[in-house]
Design a protein around this motif. Sequence first.
Motif, PDB file in Angstrom:
ATOM      1  N   PHE A   4       0.853  -1.185   0.000  1.00 35.83           N
ATOM      2  CA  PHE A   4       0.000   0.000   0.000  1.00 35.83           C
ATOM      3  C   PHE A   4       0.891   1.237   0.000  1.00 35.83           C
ATOM      4  CE2 PHE A   4      -2.705   3.329   1.421  1.00 35.83           C
ATOM      5  CZ  PHE A   4      -4.013   2.965   1.124  1.00 35.83           C
ATOM      6  N   VAL A   5       0.766   2.060  -1.043  1.00 31.32           N
ATOM      7  CA  VAL A   5       1.557   3.292  -1.162  1.00 31.32           C
ATOM      8  C   VAL A   5       0.600   4.477  -1.088  1.00 31.32           C
ATOM      9  CG1 VAL A   5       3.176   4.614  -2.560  1.00 31.32           C
ATOM     10  CG2 VAL A   5       3.255   2.107  -2.600  1.00 31.32           C
ATOM     11  N   LEU A   6       0.737   5.282  -0.045  1.00 32.15           N
ATOM     12  CA  LEU A   6      -0.100   6.464   0.123  1.00 32.15           C
ATOM     13  C   LEU A   6       0.753   7.705  -0.113  1.00 32.15           C
ATOM     14  CD1 LEU A   6      -2.924   7.533   0.860  1.00 32.15           C
ATOM     15  CD2 LEU A   6      -2.139   7.696   3.237  1.00 32.15           C
ATOM     16  N   GLY A   7       0.415   8.441  -1.164  1.00 37.64           N
ATOM     17  CA  GLY A   7       1.130   9.679  -1.452  1.00 37.64           C
ATOM     18  C   GLY A   7       0.611  10.827  -0.612  1.00 37.64           C
ATOM     19  N   LEU A   8       1.464  11.381   0.222  1.00 41.44           N
ATOM     20  CA  LEU A   8       1.144  12.599   0.974  1.00 41.44           C
ATOM     21  C   LEU A   8       1.773  13.734   0.165  1.00 41.44           C
ATOM     22  CD1 LEU A   8       2.103  11.385   4.568  1.00 41.44           C
ATOM     23  CD2 LEU A   8       0.049  10.856   3.226  1.00 41.44           C
ATOM     24  N   ARG A  98       1.176  -8.244 -15.285  1.00 43.95           N
ATOM     25  CA  ARG A  98       1.643  -9.373 -16.115  1.00 43.95           C
ATOM     26  C   ARG A  98       2.064 -10.554 -15.260  1.00 43.95           C
ATOM     27  NH1 ARG A  98       4.004  -5.138 -19.217  1.00 43.95           N
ATOM     28  NH2 ARG A  98       6.104  -5.570 -18.444  1.00 43.95           N
ATOM     29  N   HIS A  99       2.181 -10.312 -13.952  1.00 41.67           N
ATOM     30  CA  HIS A  99       2.529 -11.396 -13.028  1.00 41.67           C
ATOM     31  C   HIS A  99       1.343 -11.751 -12.130  1.00 41.67           C
ATOM     32  CE1 HIS A  99       6.899 -11.551 -13.907  1.00 41.67           C
ATOM     33  NE2 HIS A  99       6.681 -10.307 -14.301  1.00 41.67           N
ATOM     34  N   GLY A 100       0.146 -11.446 -12.624  1.00 44.73           N
ATOM     35  CA  GLY A 100      -1.066 -11.865 -11.927  1.00 44.73           C
ATOM     36  C   GLY A 100      -1.498 -10.980 -10.778  1.00 44.73           C
ATOM     37  N   LYS A 101      -0.903  -9.784 -10.642  1.00 41.43           N
ATOM     38  CA  LYS A 101      -1.243  -8.905  -9.528  1.00 41.43           C
ATOM     39  C   LYS A 101      -2.308  -7.890  -9.955  1.00 41.43           C
ATOM     40  CE  LYS A 101       2.121 -10.764  -7.125  1.00 41.43           C
ATOM     41  NZ  LYS A 101       1.858 -11.687  -5.999  1.00 41.43           N
ATOM     42  N   LYS A 102      -3.242  -7.620  -9.054  1.00 43.17           N
ATOM     43  CA  LYS A 102      -4.259  -6.616  -9.285  1.00 43.17           C
ATOM     44  C   LYS A 102      -3.908  -5.347  -8.510  1.00 43.17           C
ATOM     45  CE  LYS A 102      -8.109  -9.806 -10.092  1.00 43.17           C
ATOM     46  NZ  LYS A 102      -9.481 -10.196  -9.662  1.00 43.17           N
ATOM     47  N   SER A 103      -4.265  -4.217  -9.103  1.00 40.32           N
ATOM     48  CA  SER A 103      -3.916  -2.933  -8.481  1.00 40.32           C
ATOM     49  C   SER A 103      -5.128  -2.021  -8.396  1.00 40.32           C
ATOM     50  CB  SER A 103      -2.818  -2.220  -9.285  1.00 40.32           C
ATOM     51  OG  SER A 103      -1.640  -2.993  -9.348  1.00 40.32           O
ATOM     52  N   VAL A 104      -5.071  -1.107  -7.423  1.00 41.91           N
ATOM     53  CA  VAL A 104      -5.983   0.026  -7.336  1.00 41.91           C
ATOM     54  C   VAL A 104      -5.113   1.273  -7.326  1.00 41.91           C
ATOM     55  CG1 VAL A 104      -7.650   1.275  -5.905  1.00 41.91           C
ATOM     56  CG2 VAL A 104      -7.795  -1.219  -6.098  1.00 41.91           C
ATOM     57  N   LEU A 193      -1.585  -4.343  -5.056  1.00 46.30           N
ATOM     58  CA  LEU A 193      -0.909  -3.049  -4.969  1.00 46.30           C
ATOM     59  C   LEU A 193      -1.978  -1.965  -4.925  1.00 46.30           C
ATOM     60  CD1 LEU A 193       1.435  -0.996  -5.207  1.00 46.30           C
ATOM     61  CD2 LEU A 193       1.333  -1.312  -7.689  1.00 46.30           C
ATOM     62  N   PHE A 194      -1.847  -1.062  -3.973  1.00 43.83           N
ATOM     63  CA  PHE A 194      -2.769   0.072  -3.842  1.00 43.83           C
ATOM     64  C   PHE A 194      -1.917   1.339  -3.804  1.00 43.83           C
ATOM     65  CE2 PHE A 194      -7.227   0.979  -2.302  1.00 43.83           C
ATOM     66  CZ  PHE A 194      -7.134   2.357  -2.311  1.00 43.83           C
ATOM     67  N   MET A 195      -2.221   2.277  -4.710  1.00 46.65           N
ATOM     68  CA  MET A 195      -1.478   3.540  -4.727  1.00 46.65           C
ATOM     69  C   MET A 195      -2.472   4.685  -4.886  1.00 46.65           C
ATOM     70  SD  MET A 195       1.692   4.858  -7.176  1.00 46.65           S
ATOM     71  CE  MET A 195       2.802   3.564  -6.622  1.00 46.65           C
ATOM     72  N   PHE A 196      -2.430   5.627  -3.952  1.00 51.58           N
ATOM     73  CA  PHE A 196      -3.335   6.777  -3.982  1.00 51.58           C
ATOM     74  C   PHE A 196      -2.554   8.014  -3.569  1.00 51.58           C
ATOM     75  CE2 PHE A 196      -6.765   9.626  -3.102  1.00 51.58           C
ATOM     76  CZ  PHE A 196      -7.873   9.147  -3.786  1.00 51.58           C
ATOM     77  N   ASP A 197      -2.778   9.113  -4.297  1.00 53.13           N
ATOM     78  CA  ASP A 197      -2.101  10.363  -3.960  1.00 53.13           C
ATOM     79  C   ASP A 197      -3.102  11.365  -3.406  1.00 53.13           C
ATOM     80  OD1 ASP A 197       0.031  12.260  -3.853  1.00 53.13           O
ATOM     81  OD2 ASP A 197      -0.800  13.224  -5.632  1.00 53.13           O
ATOM     82  N   LEU A 198      -2.804  11.894  -2.224  1.00 55.16           N
ATOM     83  CA  LEU A 198      -3.658  12.892  -1.574  1.00 55.16           C
ATOM     84  C   LEU A 198      -3.211  14.289  -2.007  1.00 55.16           C
ATOM     85  CD1 LEU A 198      -3.710  11.350   2.019  1.00 55.16           C
ATOM     86  CD2 LEU A 198      -5.544  11.224   0.299  1.00 55.16           C
ATOM     87  N   MET A 199      -3.962  14.887  -2.903  1.00 53.70           N
ATOM     88  CA  MET A 199      -3.600  16.190  -3.458  1.00 53.70           C
ATOM     89  C   MET A 199      -3.725  17.315  -2.434  1.00 53.70           C
ATOM     90  SD  MET A 199      -5.301  18.069  -6.765  1.00 53.70           S
ATOM     91  CE  MET A 199      -4.568  19.530  -7.496  1.00 53.70           C
ATOM     92  N   ALA A 200      -4.598  17.136  -1.448  1.00 47.52           N
ATOM     93  CA  ALA A 200      -4.861  18.211  -0.492  1.00 47.52           C
ATOM     94  C   ALA A 200      -3.613  18.640   0.259  1.00 47.52           C
ATOM     95  CB  ALA A 200      -5.944  17.779   0.497  1.00 47.52           C
ATOM     96  N   THR A 201      -2.711  17.711   0.546  1.00 41.76           N
ATOM     97  CA  THR A 201      -1.503  18.057   1.302  1.00 41.76           C
ATOM     98  C   THR A 201      -0.581  18.961   0.496  1.00 41.76           C
ATOM     99  OG1 THR A 201      -0.559  15.935   0.604  1.00 41.76           O
ATOM    100  CG2 THR A 201      -1.556  16.024   2.782  1.00 41.76           C
TER     101      THR A 201
END
Length: 554
Positions: A4-8, A98-104, A193-201
């Motif tokens: 889980f990657v959270l972009g601040l 390509r290696h069977g992983k799902k992402s958000v 894999l989960f990656m989300f960027d928080l623009m507010a910061t």
Amino acid sequence: MKVFVLGLDGATWDILEPLVKRGELPNLQRLMEKGASGTLGSVFPPLSPVAWTTVMTGKNSGKHGVFEFLEYAHNPLKGRVNSSRAIKTDLVWEIAGRHGKKSVAGGVPMSYPHRQAPGFYLGDFLSPADAPDFASDPAIFAELEKEVGTYRPWASTVHDGGNEAQVLKELTDFLDQHLKAVQFLMGRCEWDLFMFDLMATDRIQHELWHVWDQAHRLAKGRDFSALQAGCDAFWKKLDQGIGAIEQKLPADSALILMSDHGFGGIEWYVNFNVWLLERGDLALQDSLYVKQKHWFYKRGATPEWFYGLMAKFGLAGQRVSRFRGKQTGLLDRLAESAFLSRRHIDWSKTRAYSQGNFGQIFLNLKGRQPQGCVEPEDARGLLDEIKAGLLAIPHPETGEPLVDRVCERDDLYAGPHAHLAPDLTVVLRDWRYRTIGLHDFTTNKLIAPAFGPTGDHRMEGMIVASGPAFRAGATPQGAALLDIAPTVLHLLGVPVPDDMDGRVLTEILDSAFAPTDGAASGAAGAPSVTPAAVAYTEEEDAEIQQRLADLGYL
């Protein structure tokens, strides 16, 4: 293992560390104590499209092909907004897929339009308004909006020197919605894999840096104690969201909090097009119309002056859009008639020009630019002449050199797309001084007081990594954005492509999760699907450029 990657976005230790020491960010403090934390170096220029493309690919701009918000391909009058289709290599979730992983992925700049990979994807602030393909699965997006209300991909609220409380409230609400969206998608979607960027910061620091930094010129003589408490509450809300996200993660997950760049105050603009005009490298058209503009320009009729006028009458919400040729009101039309712009340059006689968020400089080369006039054999001498002149510019407060170094293309970029890079990139010693080039003649002075945003990007971002894969108390050594993609792929058990420029951050990994000498690596290659060259219609492109102008990027 889930990652889980959270972009601040834009988060800096300069703000976070004092709050942690005061015990006001308990969740962040706990993650730091049981995991790794430190500085994460950005890229130059530290701009969202370049930084996040580097995060998504693990490669420098010379390989992934993104150098700015707009790509001109050396035609200074024909810039188009970059998108995921401008990225000339695979994204991390395409490789994982390509290696069977799902992402958000959501809110990650340069991730729209969605490229083919299993999972769920939300657009970002570079998406067209109401785009039908904003979400990869409209049904899930409808469920999301039932949960959090009408989803806001961006917030373009700006301060005008008196509405800081309103800006703070809007950006706090913006942060709150995105934190709720993250938690909903964590439970609704399948993902590795989960990656989300928080623009507010990022936005709160652009607009309200002067509230936190009492030494800032705009803070002098004003009592911001109540607003400072509100800003602290903003970061506390972020901390609560981080705690809620951690609680929802499986125990064996890897949680990475990171920023794509840091932040600091800006108080001065350094406009290299003014300098190049004064040197004679920039030539103006020899017409009565342009001479009139030049006459007004020399007497102070510039965007700098006009922004001050708008702020005086409470119109600063249109901060920069009024400078981009979309004027409708009487004052706006009068203003445009007075402003010099890139359109009034005589390109047949111009040797060099500045274009970009950090004052990047391009030679006007024959055979490269449409009206290039510099012979290729003369380029070396002209580069040396301009570099020497830049290094001689004095700091107005100290008399010392203002410029720290001038980088040539090969100093920063390597790869098949490096030819699109600027010829010279200028790095200043004092980052309170902000180089600009996109507004051409924003002011008639080389160095002038900054207007609009009071905070801007710095090279020093942050990283906190927690979970069983990371060593408690570890500190990354020379970690950079380039290292995020290789580290993520390694944690997912996916081979890291050989042509990535970054590395796995082994120094923060527990020995059980560190790469072995025989760790698998993947072959380098072209993108699995070659994207179309253009993502937007002309109308959408104009709309997004206007949004970027409203945000202060153009």
